[in-house]
Enzyme design. Sequence first.
Site: not given
Ligand code: ACO
Length: 428
Positions: A307, A364
């Site tokens: 998140h 979610d």
């Molecule tokens: N699966 C695998 N790796 C992940 C995931 C995931 N779901 N989420 C984040 N990471 C990793 C990233 O690749 C990054 O790795 P790194 O540090 O080695 O580069 C690290 O974790 C940090 O992630 P960010 O991308 O900086 O997190 P950000 O805050 O930008 O994104 C987001 C958050 C978009 C929700 C992301 O976690 C994601 O894509 N999750 C899956 C989609 C999802 O479930 N979205 C719902 C959000 S809740 C809502 O909208 C109600």
Amino acid sequence: MADIAKLQIGEDTFEFPFVKGTENEVAIDIKTLRGATKGVITIDPGYKNTGSCKSDITFLDGEKGILRYRGYAIEDLAEKADFLEVAYSLIFGDLPSTEQLDKFYADIKAQSVVDDDIKKIIDAFPKTAHPMGVLSSLTSALTAFNPSSVNVDSEEDMYNSIVKILGKFPVLVAWTLRKKQGLPLNYGSTSLGYVENVMKMMFEKPNEEYVVNPIIKDALDKLLILHADHEQNCSTSTVRIVGSSHAGLFASLSAGISALWGPLHGGANQAVLEMLEAIKEDGGDTKKYMAKAKDKNDPFRLMGFGHRVYKNFDPRAKIIKVAADEVLKDLGIQDPILDIARGLEQEALNDPYFVDRKLYPNVDFYSGIIYRAMGIPVEMFTVMFALGRLPGWIAQWKEMRSNKEPIGRPRQIYTGENLRDFVEIEKR
Ligand code: ACO
């Protein structure tokens, strides 16, 4: 902490005041930055460090896993209030008295019929259309049937627009589903509560009396409450920024619905179920998909994990996990998809990649599981999220317009070509 932030650029020092919130959040007010520095701006892709407004509506602390609407803890609201009470408090600032709530609901019910010509628009969509596209279009189309623009200086005008959309939106939600399922476009009953009425409109068969299942009603109430607002997320910021151009409420909401559609935002609940289905089809090997999620050369992400702001746990996920267990137990549902979900959850919670990055199941991850148990088609999941988020969007739009916020218009740092000569087409 000092009262002033100082920025040194070469020999010059610039001073900026701090802004402090009621929960001691601190921001540097850079309103004067560009003028004072003769052109310097800040850049912050994804706005991870940028506050777009001051807001009285929702407080969340991503580190501590706190979420409050108007100061009320989400845990209390989910347990003790119903969706309409929560909607009222988000929009008007306090929990309603019985009289206030009764009047609010009576006014909503009085607005809960949509122009019959809306059916012609629905008819024109193919059955394969994604429900979020249909919902966004229908919300925008409401503007054509209710053309008077809102005078935001009139409390009465504001109120009328708000009860209008709260009355008509559930009809659009239900009809979006019914169109997909080839069912007649019906109305519910004004004798039912808001959430019960939504259920009747969505699920009633033309040849059967619809009986509300209280367990499903409670779970849906909770889900809608948990989704009702989440401060300046992607869709809410969209609603505020579109509204800041003085586009009307319905047009701003329609834009918010489009923003919510994406799989990185509201579309995640659909993406979770699609991911679980795909893992099942592929033999149910959760370890394979865990490895894919961790592989930086693979675009696959574990949907429903991580998140933008919750970096320890998502308080909504905690509440809804319990509700999901209750619904599944009470409905006696055995589903291989759920076993895969539980397997992934356990593996991720014990895997250093996820633990180190503080990636936990978000709301979610569980909401899709409940919607599936309720018999809601996967493509409708994000529509259900929109139904829940509606009061939050309205509250944020109302606050933005009431505060007379300026039009949202970020700047940029241009990185393209410098001025170059135009070359005639035959010479290129
Ligand atoms: N699966 C695998 N790796 C992940 C995931 C995931 N779901 N989420 C984040 N990471 C990793 C990233 O690749 C990054 O790795 P790194 O540090 O080695 O580069 C690290 O974790 C940090 O992630 P960010 O991308 O900086 O997190 P950000 O805050 O930008 O994104 C987001 C958050 C978009 C929700 C992301 O976690 C994601 O894509 N999750 C899956 C989609 C999802 O479930 N979205 C719902 C959000 S809740 C809502 O909208 C109600």
